[in-house]
Design an enzyme around this catalytic site. Structure first.
Site, short mmCIF file in Angstrom:
data_model
loop_
_atom_site.label_atom_id
_atom_site.label_comp_id
_atom_site.label_asym_id
_atom_site.label_seq_id
_atom_site.Cartn_x
_atom_site.Cartn_y
_atom_site.Cartn_z
N VAL A 64 -22.87 -26.11 -1.35
CA VAL A 64 -21.95 -27.30 -0.38
C VAL A 64 -22.80 -28.25 -0.36
CG1 VAL A 64 -20.84 -25.32 1.17
CG2 VAL A 64 -23.34 -26.23 1.43
N SER A 65 -22.04 -29.54 0.08
CA SER A 65 -22.67 -30.71 -0.08
C SER A 65 -23.78 -31.12 1.31
CB SER A 65 -21.50 -31.77 0.14
OG SER A 65 -20.91 -31.76 -1.13
#
Length: 203
Positions: A64-65
């Protein structure tokens, strides 16, 4: 007398492409005899693969970012585990990253490269292509394949509309550069990313 199989025959029995079998032979993951321009694979090697000593050993990779997406990361990992279980894969490692898909220095990504290069696994399983990298997926896929490792993508990126994919790419670029300018956790970075999100949403 040892029975020898053509690469196409082995590929059919294992459920992979003949090209994958040839790559495994060249990388040393499968022992084979070269007869002329073709390879012949001993039955013992076929049985070894069918027993899952290489083919079904997989690495799960999830990303995920940002840190506020930790719950999403957990759900992503859980889904990948259930998927691998349903396929009968042996998960040897779960690797995660909390970072932009544009970041080439991800700790998890480097760990994944080492596993691929070591010859300990036969497959990497991800949800979407952009979980592994935002751009240049084909280059990574070719590199992994050169080590006899396949990338299995669960969901087809073609399900995304071109507009949605463009927005995601733009946000990834903005997030990456804002992090470099202001620091990964700075308020300026968050405000800039939110401003771009709002602007795109208004359009």
């Amino acid at each position: 007398m040892v029975r020898l199989y053509r690469t196409g025959e082995v590929a059919k029995r294992l459920g992979v492409s003949a090209m994958t079998i040839r790559r495994w032979v060249k990388s040393g993951k499968i022992k084979a005899h070269k007869i002329g321009k073709e390879y012949r694979i001993p039955e013992s090697e076929v049985l070894r693969l069918l027993e899952g000593k290489l083919l079904d050993k997989v690495v799960i990779y999830a990303r995920v970012s940002s840190r506020d997406q930790k719950e999403d990361l957990g759900r992503q990992v859980e889904y990948l585990k259930n998927y691998c279980s349903s396929k009968g894969y042996q998960v040897v490692k779960v690797i995660t990253d909390i970072s932009s898909g544009l970041n080439e220095n991800r700790k998890g990504l480097k760990q994944l490269f080492k596993l691929v290069e070591s010859g300990e696994v036969g497959k990497v399983v991800i949800t979407y292509r952009d979980r592994l990298t935002r751009f240049g997926f084909e280059y990574l896929e070719e590199y992994f394949n050169s080590h006899g490792v396949e990338i299995e993508v669960i969901f087809d990126d073609e399900e995304k509309t071109p507009e949605k994919e463009l927005v995601e790419d733009l946000l990834a670029v903005v997030t990456s550069f804002a992090g470099k300018l202001y620091g990964a956790r700075s308020h300026k970075k968050k405000h800039l990313v939110e401003a771009v999100k709002n602007a795109l949403r208004d359009d």
